[in-house]
Design an enzyme around this catalytic site. Structure first.
Site, PDB file in Angstrom:
ATOM      1  N   GLY A  90      39.315  54.948  17.013  1.00  0.00           N
ATOM      2  CA  GLY A  90      40.015  55.187  15.755  1.00  0.00           C
ATOM      3  C   GLY A  90      41.091  54.154  15.481  1.00  0.00           C
ATOM      4  N   ASP A  91      41.729  54.301  14.340  1.00  0.00           N
ATOM      5  CA  ASP A  91      42.737  53.336  13.889  1.00  0.00           C
ATOM      6  C   ASP A  91      44.133  53.931  14.118  1.00  0.00           C
ATOM      7  OD1 ASP A  91      44.267  51.520  11.875  1.00  0.00           O
ATOM      8  OD2 ASP A  91      42.262  50.673  11.881  1.00  0.00           O
ATOM      9  N   ALA A 160      43.291  64.710  12.139  1.00  0.00           N
ATOM     10  CA  ALA A 160      42.780  63.427  12.629  1.00  0.00           C
ATOM     11  C   ALA A 160      42.235  63.613  14.040  1.00  0.00           C
ATOM     12  CB  ALA A 160      43.901  62.385  12.626  1.00  0.00           C
ATOM     13  N   ALA A 175      44.739  66.016  16.079  1.00  0.00           N
ATOM     14  CA  ALA A 175      46.098  66.292  15.590  1.00  0.00           C
ATOM     15  C   ALA A 175      45.973  67.013  14.257  1.00  0.00           C
ATOM     16  CB  ALA A 175      46.883  64.996  15.428  1.00  0.00           C
ATOM     17  N   CYS A 191      44.515  56.203   9.570  1.00  0.00           N
ATOM     18  CA  CYS A 191      43.156  55.957  10.070  1.00  0.00           C
ATOM     19  C   CYS A 191      42.520  54.731   9.416  1.00  0.00           C
ATOM     20  CB  CYS A 191      42.269  57.179   9.880  1.00  0.00           C
ATOM     21  SG  CYS A 191      42.973  58.668  10.621  1.00  0.00           S
TER      22      CYS A 191
END
Length: 235
Positions: A90-91, A160, A175, A191
């Site tokens: 993920g980002d 997320a 989260a 994200c």
């Protein structure tokens, strides 16, 4: 196959300390699996589920783009926030007070060996929890996590997700925004996705505060049902 999961609620805990603790549990499981294979043993591997709330922090996944953090080091300091580049997928994302963070550190070989199925099951446990509050939510194609208003101009992310897995052992997790301060999301491109909003459970329900312990109990109920697991509290 051990389907008992040791549950630990860490309360409000520093991100780096929690990350190091996750790594410790993760490594112990991986090391046991390696020993089992080398020595032809069949020792049971443990599973863990950590609940935690972090002080304000931004984390960037291994494939993330640092330009999605819109704050300088000084601005981070002024907001009382920290930043870490970490080893999950993920980002960029934000963690902070009013957010329920869950870190399942489990040996998927105790359940099934499919990382995509694992992510979908994680999402499903959150979707079913939110549906108990009367919210219509689901998945957005190609975007991990849980969303509201999918397919409309008002799509918004409420949960997320980002995980790491090695030798079928997982770490990191989800989260869920319950009573979080949405202003902190303005400092990132969440994200790495432009043009989509972020929301929280209390905003969606139009209430000042949602009981976070009640939400946790619902998450655990659905997680246990979906994974056919049993939770056991541990210190």
């Amino acid at each position: 196959m051990n389907k008992t999961i040791q549950l630990q609620d860490l309360g409000n805990k520093d991100y780096k300390e929690t990350w190091e603790y996750q790594e410790e549990l993760f490594k112990a499981i991986v090391d046991l699996k390696i020993r089992n294979r080398r020595e032809e043993l069949n020792l049971e591997t443990p599973n863990y589920f950590l609940f935690v709330e972090h002080p304000h922090v931004y984390t960037l996944g291994k494939s993330g783009d640092l330009t999605n953090l819109l704050l300088s080091e000084k601005q981070l300091e002024d907001k009382g926030a920290t930043f870490y580049k970490i080893n999950r997928g993920g980002d960029i994302t934000y963690h902070g007070p009013g957010q329920i963070v869950g870190y399942p550190i489990i040996d998927l070989e105790n359940f099934f060996t499919d990382i995509h199925k694992y992510l979908r099951f994680l999402e499903e446990s959150i979707i079913l929890t939110l549906q108990e509050y009367g919210l219509e939510c689901g998945r957005s194609e190609g975007e991990t996590g849980v969303w509201l208003g999918v397919g409309t101009p008002f799509a918004r992310k409420i949960c997320a997700m980002g995980v790491r897995a090695s030798r079928w052992v997982t770490m990191h997790g989800f989260a869920l925004n319950v009573n979080a301060d949405l202003g902190y999301f303005d400092n990132i491109i969440p994200c790495g996705i432009r043009g989509k909003a972020v929301t929280t459970l209390n905003v969606e329900l139009g209430v000042e505060r949602v009981d976070e312990e009640e939400v946790k109990a619902k998450i655990l109920k659905h997680f246990a049902n979906i994974f056919e697991a049993t939770f056991e509290k541990s210190n």
